[in-house]
Write a protein that holds these residues in place. Structure first.
Motif, PDB file in Angstrom:
ATOM      1  N   GLU A  42       0.715  -1.378  -0.191  1.00 48.47           N
ATOM      2  CA  GLU A  42      -0.080  -0.178   0.104  1.00 48.47           C
ATOM      3  C   GLU A  42       1.058   1.526   0.314  1.00 48.47           C
ATOM      4  OE1 GLU A  42      -3.263   2.067   2.998  1.00 48.47           O
ATOM      5  OE2 GLU A  42      -3.141  -0.576   2.351  1.00 48.47           O
ATOM      6  N   ALA A  43       1.796   1.490   0.356  1.00 46.70           N
ATOM      7  CA  ALA A  43       3.167   2.736   0.815  1.00 46.70           C
ATOM      8  C   ALA A  43       3.480   2.631  -1.271  1.00 46.70           C
ATOM      9  CB  ALA A  43       3.876   2.321   2.175  1.00 46.70           C
ATOM     10  N   ILE A  44       4.018   1.002  -1.394  1.00 46.83           N
ATOM     11  CA  ILE A  44       5.121   1.673  -2.366  1.00 46.83           C
ATOM     12  C   ILE A  44       3.591   2.200  -3.367  1.00 46.83           C
ATOM     13  CG2 ILE A  44       5.695   0.151  -3.975  1.00 46.83           C
ATOM     14  CD1 ILE A  44       6.686  -1.745  -1.927  1.00 46.83           C
ATOM     15  N   LYS A  45       2.722   1.964  -3.688  1.00 41.80           N
ATOM     16  CA  LYS A  45       1.894   1.911  -4.376  1.00 41.80           C
ATOM     17  C   LYS A  45       0.820   3.346  -4.127  1.00 41.80           C
ATOM     18  CE  LYS A  45      -1.592  -0.683  -4.873  1.00 41.80           C
ATOM     19  NZ  LYS A  45      -2.736  -1.806  -4.970  1.00 41.80           N
ATOM     20  N   LEU A  46       1.597   3.995  -2.745  1.00 43.72           N
ATOM     21  CA  LEU A  46       0.793   5.561  -2.766  1.00 43.72           C
ATOM     22  C   LEU A  46       2.078   6.089  -3.727  1.00 43.72           C
ATOM     23  CD1 LEU A  46      -1.030   7.583  -1.387  1.00 43.72           C
ATOM     24  CD2 LEU A  46      -0.420   6.705   1.164  1.00 43.72           C
ATOM     25  N   HIS A  47       3.390   5.960  -2.326  1.00 46.20           N
ATOM     26  CA  HIS A  47       4.319   7.157  -2.417  1.00 46.20           C
ATOM     27  C   HIS A  47       5.765   6.602  -3.662  1.00 46.20           C
ATOM     28  CE1 HIS A  47       3.102   8.404   1.020  1.00 46.20           C
ATOM     29  NE2 HIS A  47       3.316   7.501   1.700  1.00 46.20           N
ATOM     30  N   LEU A  48       5.782   5.240  -4.183  1.00 48.77           N
ATOM     31  CA  LEU A  48       6.751   5.076  -5.496  1.00 48.77           C
ATOM     32  C   LEU A  48       6.144   3.547  -6.242  1.00 48.77           C
ATOM     33  CD1 LEU A  48       9.566   3.748  -2.508  1.00 48.77           C
ATOM     34  CD2 LEU A  48       9.193   5.920  -3.755  1.00 48.77           C
ATOM     35  N   PRO A  49       5.300   4.847  -7.384  1.00 44.44           N
ATOM     36  CA  PRO A  49       4.006   3.537  -7.741  1.00 44.44           C
ATOM     37  C   PRO A  49       4.881   3.305  -9.213  1.00 44.44           C
ATOM     38  CG  PRO A  49       3.767   6.208  -8.147  1.00 44.44           C
ATOM     39  CD  PRO A  49       4.742   5.660  -7.466  1.00 44.44           C
ATOM     40  N   SER A  50       6.132   3.558  -9.121  1.00 36.63           N
ATOM     41  CA  SER A  50       6.724   2.823 -10.340  1.00 36.63           C
ATOM     42  C   SER A  50       7.757   1.916  -9.808  1.00 36.63           C
ATOM     43  CB  SER A  50       7.963   3.911 -10.720  1.00 36.63           C
ATOM     44  OG  SER A  50       9.677   4.353  -9.210  1.00 36.63           O
ATOM     45  N   TRP A  51       7.617   1.649  -8.552  1.00 37.42           N
ATOM     46  CA  TRP A  51       8.497   0.375  -8.247  1.00 37.42           C
ATOM     47  C   TRP A  51       6.793  -0.960  -7.745  1.00 37.42           C
ATOM     48  CZ3 TRP A  51      13.605  -1.036  -6.397  1.00 37.42           C
ATOM     49  CH2 TRP A  51      14.166  -0.183  -6.788  1.00 37.42           C
ATOM     50  N   THR A  52       6.158  -0.868  -7.949  1.00 36.39           N
ATOM     51  CA  THR A  52       5.164  -1.897  -7.657  1.00 36.39           C
ATOM     52  C   THR A  52       5.396  -2.534  -8.394  1.00 36.39           C
ATOM     53  OG1 THR A  52       3.104   0.047  -7.370  1.00 36.39           O
ATOM     54  CG2 THR A  52       2.664  -2.107  -7.721  1.00 36.39           C
ATOM     55  N   ASP A  53       5.160  -3.693  -7.956  1.00 34.27           N
ATOM     56  CA  ASP A  53       5.717  -5.207  -7.710  1.00 34.27           C
ATOM     57  C   ASP A  53       7.250  -5.605  -7.845  1.00 34.27           C
ATOM     58  OD1 ASP A  53       3.026  -6.203  -8.309  1.00 34.27           O
ATOM     59  OD2 ASP A  53       3.095  -5.800 -10.366  1.00 34.27           O
ATOM     60  N   LYS A  54       8.017  -4.789  -7.144  1.00 28.22           N
ATOM     61  CA  LYS A  54       9.786  -4.775  -7.598  1.00 28.22           C
ATOM     62  C   LYS A  54       9.897  -4.648  -6.554  1.00 28.22           C
ATOM     63  CE  LYS A  54      10.128  -2.059 -12.428  1.00 28.22           C
ATOM     64  NZ  LYS A  54      10.094  -1.240 -12.434  1.00 28.22           N
ATOM     65  N   LEU A  55       9.555  -4.020  -5.324  1.00 21.45           N
ATOM     66  CA  LEU A  55       9.500  -3.452  -3.992  1.00 21.45           C
ATOM     67  C   LEU A  55       9.686  -4.617  -3.020  1.00 21.45           C
ATOM     68  CD1 LEU A  55      11.987  -1.757  -1.978  1.00 21.45           C
ATOM     69  CD2 LEU A  55       9.948  -0.072  -2.157  1.00 21.45           C
ATOM     70  N   THR A  56      10.371  -5.477  -2.499  1.00 18.57           N
ATOM     71  CA  THR A  56       9.371  -6.454  -1.461  1.00 18.57           C
ATOM     72  C   THR A  56      10.033  -6.502  -0.315  1.00 18.57           C
ATOM     73  OG1 THR A  56      11.042  -7.896  -2.427  1.00 18.57           O
ATOM     74  CG2 THR A  56       8.753  -7.898  -3.498  1.00 18.57           C
ATOM     75  N   PRO A  57       9.219  -7.085   0.605  1.00 14.80           N
ATOM     76  CA  PRO A  57      10.128  -7.172   2.143  1.00 14.80           C
ATOM     77  C   PRO A  57      12.026  -7.602   1.501  1.00 14.80           C
ATOM     78  CG  PRO A  57       7.693  -7.557   2.058  1.00 14.80           C
ATOM     79  CD  PRO A  57       8.235  -7.676   1.252  1.00 14.80           C
ATOM     80  N   HIS A  58      11.973  -9.087   1.258  1.00 18.24           N
ATOM     81  CA  HIS A  58      12.583  -9.718   1.117  1.00 18.24           C
ATOM     82  C   HIS A  58      14.200  -8.592  -0.062  1.00 18.24           C
ATOM     83  CE1 HIS A  58      15.443 -12.982   0.174  1.00 18.24           C
ATOM     84  NE2 HIS A  58      16.137 -12.780  -1.461  1.00 18.24           N
ATOM     85  N   VAL A  59      13.863  -7.755  -0.700  1.00 11.28           N
ATOM     86  CA  VAL A  59      14.211  -6.548  -1.338  1.00 11.28           C
ATOM     87  C   VAL A  59      15.210  -5.676  -0.133  1.00 11.28           C
ATOM     88  CG1 VAL A  59      14.474  -4.650  -3.577  1.00 11.28           C
ATOM     89  CG2 VAL A  59      13.907  -6.004  -3.708  1.00 11.28           C
ATOM     90  N   LEU A  60      13.847  -5.046   0.754  1.00 13.34           N
ATOM     91  CA  LEU A  60      14.181  -4.330   1.195  1.00 13.34           C
ATOM     92  C   LEU A  60      15.687  -5.144   2.746  1.00 13.34           C
ATOM     93  CD1 LEU A  60      11.496  -2.513   2.887  1.00 13.34           C
ATOM     94  CD2 LEU A  60      12.611  -2.041   1.926  1.00 13.34           C
ATOM     95  N   ARG A  61      15.532  -6.486   2.742  1.00 15.07           N
ATOM     96  CA  ARG A  61      16.158  -6.748   3.894  1.00 15.07           C
ATOM     97  C   ARG A  61      17.643  -6.728   2.912  1.00 15.07           C
ATOM     98  NH1 ARG A  61      15.476 -11.756   7.548  1.00 15.07           N
ATOM     99  NH2 ARG A  61      16.710 -13.182   7.338  1.00 15.07           N
ATOM    100  N   HIS A  62      17.337  -7.546   1.489  1.00 14.79           N
ATOM    101  CA  HIS A  62      19.182  -6.829   1.110  1.00 14.79           C
ATOM    102  C   HIS A  62      19.821  -6.003   1.347  1.00 14.79           C
ATOM    103  CE1 HIS A  62      19.363 -10.521  -1.372  1.00 14.79           C
ATOM    104  NE2 HIS A  62      18.459 -11.031  -0.882  1.00 14.79           N
ATOM    105  N   PHE A  63      18.826  -4.738   0.997  1.00 15.88           N
ATOM    106  CA  PHE A  63      19.092  -3.104   1.329  1.00 15.88           C
ATOM    107  C   PHE A  63      19.633  -2.870   3.068  1.00 15.88           C
ATOM    108  CE2 PHE A  63      17.937   0.949   2.542  1.00 15.88           C
ATOM    109  CZ  PHE A  63      18.817   2.017   1.081  1.00 15.88           C
ATOM    110  N   CYS A  64      18.389  -3.499   3.571  1.00 18.58           N
ATOM    111  CA  CYS A  64      19.039  -3.022   5.040  1.00 18.58           C
ATOM    112  C   CYS A  64      20.630  -3.304   5.237  1.00 18.58           C
ATOM    113  CB  CYS A  64      18.012  -3.949   6.233  1.00 18.58           C
ATOM    114  SG  CYS A  64      16.560  -2.603   6.061  1.00 18.58           S
TER     115      CYS A  64
END
Length: 121
Positions: A42-64
């Motif tokens: 929901e936050a991605i759709k609202l704030h980062l629409p170009s990242w829809t279906d790309k940004l996942t909890p797993h991607v955030l885990r790698h980033f962190c």
């Protein structure tokens, strides 16, 4: 945050991210995977629409993991934070920029030379 849920954060198994839903005994349960995934989507759709279906909890885990390493946390500590059994798994999570690898080489050479200073004549 704990005060809002009435849980004793020192008890074993107390949730890090408590749910607002109470169990029968009045304690708060852990937030489930779906709540986190849905909230992120929901936050991605609202704030980062170009990242829809790309940004996942797993991607955030790698980033962190990568950010922790770039800011000086050692791999063993990151392994513990991520809950990995094997350091090799943690190493795959940490993505380094090539410049960091290139900068590490001369720094390692200087440390090695300093250790060997008194041994070589």
């Amino acid at each position: 945050m704990w005060g809002q849920f009435g849980d004793d954060h020192t008890r074993p198994g107390a949730p890090l991210l408590p749910s607002e839903r109470k169990s029968a005994d009045g304690s708060s349960r852990r937030v489930g995977d779906d709540a986190l995934r849905d909230g992120l989507a929901e936050a991605i759709k609202l704030h980062l629409p170009s990242w829809t279906d790309k940004l996942t909890p797993h991607v955030l885990r790698h980033f962190c993991a990568s950010q922790l390493y770039l800011n000086g946390l050692d791999l063993i500590s990151i392994q513990e934070v991520l809950g990995h059994s094997w350091i090799g798994t943690t190493m795959r999570y940490v993505h380094m920029q090539q410049t960091r690898v290139e900068d590490a080489w001369p720094a390692g050479q200087k440390r090695a030379a300093k250790r060997l200073e008194g041994l070589i004549r």
